[in-house]
Design an enzyme around this catalytic site. Structure first.
Site, PDB file in Angstrom:
ATOM      1  N   SER A  42       0.857  -1.182   0.000  1.00 21.46           N
ATOM      2  CA  SER A  42       0.000   0.000   0.000  1.00 21.46           C
ATOM      3  C   SER A  42       0.894   1.232   0.000  1.00 21.46           C
ATOM      4  CB  SER A  42      -0.882   0.008   1.259  1.00 21.46           C
ATOM      5  OG  SER A  42      -1.541   1.254   1.429  1.00 21.46           O
ATOM      6  N   TYR A  48      -1.992  -0.734  10.434  1.00 20.44           N
ATOM      7  CA  TYR A  48      -2.100  -1.080   9.005  1.00 20.44           C
ATOM      8  C   TYR A  48      -0.845  -0.626   8.267  1.00 20.44           C
ATOM      9  CZ  TYR A  48      -3.876  -1.110   4.204  1.00 20.44           C
ATOM     10  OH  TYR A  48      -4.036  -1.333   2.856  1.00 20.44           O
TER      11      TYR A  48
END
Length: 253
Positions: free
Chosen positions: A144, A157
């Site tokens: 990501s 995350y």
């Protein structure tokens, strides 16, 4: 460039929707035989049906990537059914976090790291073993932009996706001379269920994140899938250890 995967066997984890489904379908259109895995049986079977509707061979395997026995069995089933494993897209992941670091519960931390980090590690562990036995292969992991920069209210995350990039680069160095390439895609904000959940929590999110991308919009799953196919293909034969952004310029700001 017409990227083809004729007679190639591809495994997609987290294939029940979003980027995983888009990638499974893109591989199918390019001629691959596709194995789809997901914890969500209904979603995974729906993707598999869509792959078959395109005329491609497909197999669905229900698997939890946090469970070593299930991951090992998943790879074994793919090879038993198709004879080999040429490419793997390790896409299974969760976010489950919109809070400051000090407010995150230990259980949430463990769950995110379990799926996003341990899950990718386990998948690579058994995929690489198979690829070594057959003489090579290509792996793409979903990281990501949060694996490249900080992500407020998503610290766990972000940490997990930084870890995915670390795993990717280390594996690329370890196995490059064995014919195995390992890369990662780093999407920006993509129109997926994760985004839908964020918008439900705060309707202003959609406009905010769209405006944050220099390209002026949110990305689509198919746009990430295109990068996954390129990284998995011979067109990127001299590319390994790359954290490839598909982020509309977000990390360039």
């Amino acid at each position: 460039m017409d990227i083809r995967f004729d007679n190639k066997v591809v495994l997609v984890t987290g294939g029940g929707g979003g980027i995983g489904r888009a990638s499974a379908l893109a591989f199918a259109r390019a001629g691959a035989k596709v194995a789809v895995t997901d914890r969500d049986v209904a979603a995974g079977e729906e993707t598999t049906a869509q792959v078959k509707a395109l005329g491609a061979e497909a197999l669905f395997i229900a698997a939890d990537v946090m469970q070593a026995a299930q991951v090992q069995a998943m790879v074994t089933q793919v090879v038993a059914h198709f004879g080999r494993l040429d490419c793997a897209f390790n896409n299974a992941g969760i976010e489950e976090e919109h809070m400051r670091l000090a407010d995150c519960e230990e259980a949430t931390f463990d769950r995110i790291m379990g799926v996003n980090v341990k899950g990718v590690w386990l998948c690579m562990k058994y995929q690489i073993a198979q690829m070594l036995a057959q003489g090579g292969g290509a792996i793409v992991n979903t990281a990501s932009v949060a694996g490249l920069v900080g992500a407020p209210k998503m610290s766990t995350y972000s940490a997990s996706k930084h870890a995915v990039i670390g795993l990717t680069k280390s594996a690329a160095v370890e196995y490059g001379r064995k014919g195995i390439r390992v890369n990662a895609v780093c999407p920006g904000v993509i129109r997926t269920v994760m985004l839908e959940r964020a918008v439900q929590a705060d309707p202003k999110v959609a406009a905010t994140v769209a405006g944050a991308h220099p390209i002026g919009r949110i990305g689509e799953p198919d746009e990430v899938a295109a990068a996954v196919l390129w990284l998995s293909s011979d067109a990127s034969s001299f590319v390994t250890g790359l954290a490839h952004t598909v982020d509309g310029g977000l990390t360039s700001v």
